[in-house]
Design a protein around this motif. Structure first.
Motif, short mmCIF file in Angstrom:
data_model
loop_
_atom_site.label_atom_id
_atom_site.label_comp_id
_atom_site.label_asym_id
_atom_site.label_seq_id
_atom_site.Cartn_x
_atom_site.Cartn_y
_atom_site.Cartn_z
N HIS A 1 3.33 -2.70 4.28
CA HIS A 1 1.96 -3.09 3.95
C HIS A 1 1.94 -4.42 3.18
O HIS A 1 1.12 -5.29 3.45
CB HIS A 1 1.27 -1.97 3.13
N ARG A 2 2.88 -4.55 2.26
CA ARG A 2 2.91 -5.81 1.50
C ARG A 2 3.28 -6.99 2.42
O ARG A 2 2.77 -8.09 2.24
CB ARG A 2 3.92 -5.69 0.34
N LEU A 3 4.15 -6.74 3.38
CA LEU A 3 4.51 -7.82 4.32
C LEU A 3 3.27 -8.23 5.13
O LEU A 3 2.95 -9.41 5.26
CB LEU A 3 5.64 -7.36 5.25
N LEU A 4 2.55 -7.24 5.65
CA LEU A 4 1.36 -7.56 6.46
C LEU A 4 0.30 -8.26 5.61
O LEU A 4 -0.35 -9.20 6.07
CB LEU A 4 0.79 -6.27 7.09
N GLN A 5 0.12 -7.79 4.37
CA GLN A 5 -0.86 -8.46 3.49
C GLN A 5 -0.48 -9.92 3.31
O GLN A 5 -1.34 -10.81 3.32
CB GLN A 5 -0.91 -7.74 2.13
N ASN A 6 0.79 -10.15 3.16
CA ASN A 6 1.28 -11.50 2.98
C ASN A 6 1.01 -12.35 4.24
O ASN A 6 0.49 -13.46 4.15
CB ASN A 6 2.78 -11.39 2.68
N LEU A 7 1.35 -11.82 5.42
CA LEU A 7 1.19 -12.59 6.66
C LEU A 7 -0.28 -12.85 6.97
O LEU A 7 -0.63 -13.89 7.51
CB LEU A 7 1.82 -11.82 7.83
N LEU A 8 -1.14 -11.87 6.64
CA LEU A 8 -2.56 -11.99 6.98
C LEU A 8 -3.38 -12.57 5.81
O LEU A 8 -4.61 -12.59 5.88
CB LEU A 8 -3.13 -10.62 7.38
N ALA A 9 -2.70 -13.00 4.76
CA ALA A 9 -3.35 -13.58 3.57
C ALA A 9 -4.40 -12.63 2.99
O ALA A 9 -5.54 -13.03 2.72
CB ALA A 9 -3.94 -14.95 3.91
N LEU A 10 -4.03 -11.38 2.82
CA LEU A 10 -4.93 -10.37 2.25
C LEU A 10 -4.55 -10.16 0.78
O LEU A 10 -3.39 -10.34 0.40
CB LEU A 10 -4.80 -9.04 3.01
N PRO A 11 -5.53 -9.75 -0.06
CA PRO A 11 -5.21 -9.57 -1.47
C PRO A 11 -4.20 -8.44 -1.72
O PRO A 11 -4.08 -7.52 -0.91
CB PRO A 11 -6.56 -9.22 -2.11
N GLU A 12 -3.53 -8.53 -2.85
CA GLU A 12 -2.51 -7.52 -3.19
C GLU A 12 -3.11 -6.46 -4.11
O GLU A 12 -3.49 -6.77 -5.24
CB GLU A 12 -1.35 -8.22 -3.91
N PRO A 13 -3.17 -5.21 -3.65
CA PRO A 13 -3.64 -4.14 -4.56
C PRO A 13 -2.52 -3.67 -5.49
O PRO A 13 -1.36 -4.00 -5.27
CB PRO A 13 -4.03 -3.01 -3.60
N ARG A 14 -2.89 -2.88 -6.50
CA ARG A 14 -1.87 -2.18 -7.31
C ARG A 14 -1.57 -0.86 -6.61
O ARG A 14 -2.47 -0.28 -5.99
CB ARG A 14 -2.42 -1.81 -8.69
N TYR A 15 -0.38 -0.35 -6.80
CA TYR A 15 -0.01 0.92 -6.15
C TYR A 15 0.41 1.96 -7.18
O TYR A 15 1.05 1.63 -8.18
CB TYR A 15 1.14 0.69 -5.16
N HIS A 16 0.02 3.18 -6.90
CA HIS A 16 0.46 4.31 -7.72
C HIS A 16 0.80 5.45 -6.77
O HIS A 16 -0.09 6.04 -6.16
CB HIS A 16 -0.66 4.73 -8.69
N HIS A 17 2.09 5.73 -6.61
CA HIS A 17 2.51 6.83 -5.73
C HIS A 17 2.76 8.07 -6.59
O HIS A 17 3.48 8.00 -7.59
CB HIS A 17 3.75 6.42 -4.93
N HIS A 18 2.10 9.14 -6.21
CA HIS A 18 2.18 10.34 -7.04
C HIS A 18 3.06 11.42 -6.39
O HIS A 18 3.42 11.31 -5.21
CB HIS A 18 0.78 10.90 -7.34
N ALA A 19 3.36 12.46 -7.17
CA ALA A 19 4.20 13.57 -6.69
C ALA A 19 3.49 14.31 -5.55
O ALA A 19 2.28 14.18 -5.36
CB ALA A 19 4.48 14.52 -7.85
#
Ligand code: GLU
Length: 297
Positions: free
Chosen positions: A237-255
């Motif tokens: 997702h971060r790679l695609l955001q980078n290629l498509l010039a999309l903003p970077e969200p914060r992530y929180h992965h839970h149990a």
């Protein structure tokens, strides 16, 4: 100085009933949104139009209402926005970062088995699937077009080497949860671990990876709260955001909530469906309590 409003989302796929694990995820989103005075949106990830149904969607909405989990604004239904995903795919095509790949699942399996008979174990992605063994990256434009015109099914795959070369080596994300290996803080993305991921198919102009990044951007999502089973997918997702010039969200992965055998809850295990618990007489408060106290990994 005004702080940008924080926007969260709960994004179930209506291909089954909402179970305790999904409710747990919705609760974590709500909790974090409430903590910072943010908004929470609801998105139906229903690109798989064969398995997702309006009945499941209605039931999910009803179950969330019954649990008292609220969201703001209209529900975004991915099946109504294929054009948005097609546009993003078009950009990646223009950048020559995707190619049509023609091997079927069975052909992939056979090629990998054949290679493993003569050599070491074939590399696998973080979900355990073999990396794509096809050689279509090397096809000329003419050969690729001929393959597509032949009527054979195909998938649009990302040329991960080209994509990573263009995006550069320093893709990271900010993680406030963790995955079971304890990674948290600034995480270095590792999209190469996924090989040439599928971004769309001949008949479905998108995939989970493509539509999730497009929607997170279009809906102005600043905070993604979801199970740690998607921790490694964040690299793509971060790679695609980078290629498509999309903003970077914060992530929180839970149990993840687990069943009595320590396995992640699944949609086929009807006993943990919110609708079934409700029918058997549980109150919303009791179901929320089960989420909060259930065994998890
Ligand atoms: N639709 C995905 C699921 O139901 C969630 C995707 C996400 O939160 O990024 O597992």
């Amino acid at each position: 100085m005004t702080q940008k409003n924080r926007v969260f989302r709960f994004a179930p796929s209506p291909n089954g009933l909402l179970h305790l694990g999904h409710a747990y995820s919705a609760l974590r989103n709500r909790e974090r949104a409430l903590e910072c005075g943010g908004e929470m949106l609801l998105r139906m990830e229903d690109i798989d139009t064969a398995r997702c149904t309006p009945q499941f969607e209605r039931q999910i909405v009803e179950d969330l209402n019954w649990l008292g989990i609220k969201w703001q604004g209209p529900v975004r239904r991915q099946s109504e926005h294929f054009g948005d995903y097609g546009e993003a795919l078009g950009k990646l095509r223009e950048m020559a970062l995707v190619y049509p790949a023609f091997l079927t699942r069975a052909q992939i399996r056979d090629r990998v088995a054949e290679a493993e008979r003569h050599g070491p174990a074939w590399p696998r992605d973080p979900d355990g699937a073999p990396l794509y063994p096809g050689g279509e990256r090397a096809l000329s434009g003419k050969e690729a077009a001929a393959g597509m015109d032949s009527g054979r099914p195909f998938a649009w795959r990302l040329d991960i080497d080209k994509a990573c070369a263009l995006a550069g080596p320093d893709i990271t994300w900010a993680e406030t949860g963790h995955d079971p290996s304890g990674q948290t803080g600034t995480i270095a993305a590792d999209p190469r671990a996924w090989g040439d991921v599928i971004l769309a198919r001949k008949d479905t102009p998108t995939s989970y990876h493509l539509s999730v990044v497009v929607d997170d951007a279009l809906q102005g999502i600043t905070d993604i709260v979801r199970g740690h089973d998607l921790f490694h997918a964040t690299s793509v997702h971060r790679l695609l955001q980078n290629l498509l010039a999309l903003p970077e969200p914060r992530y929180h992965h839970h149990a993840l909530l687990v069943d009595g055998d320590g396995r992640k809850l699944s949609k086929s295990d009807g006993d943990t469906a919110v609708a079934a618990l409700r029918r058997s007489g549980a109150t919303a408060k009791e179901v929320i309590q089960m989420c909060e106290t259930g065994a998890r990994i």
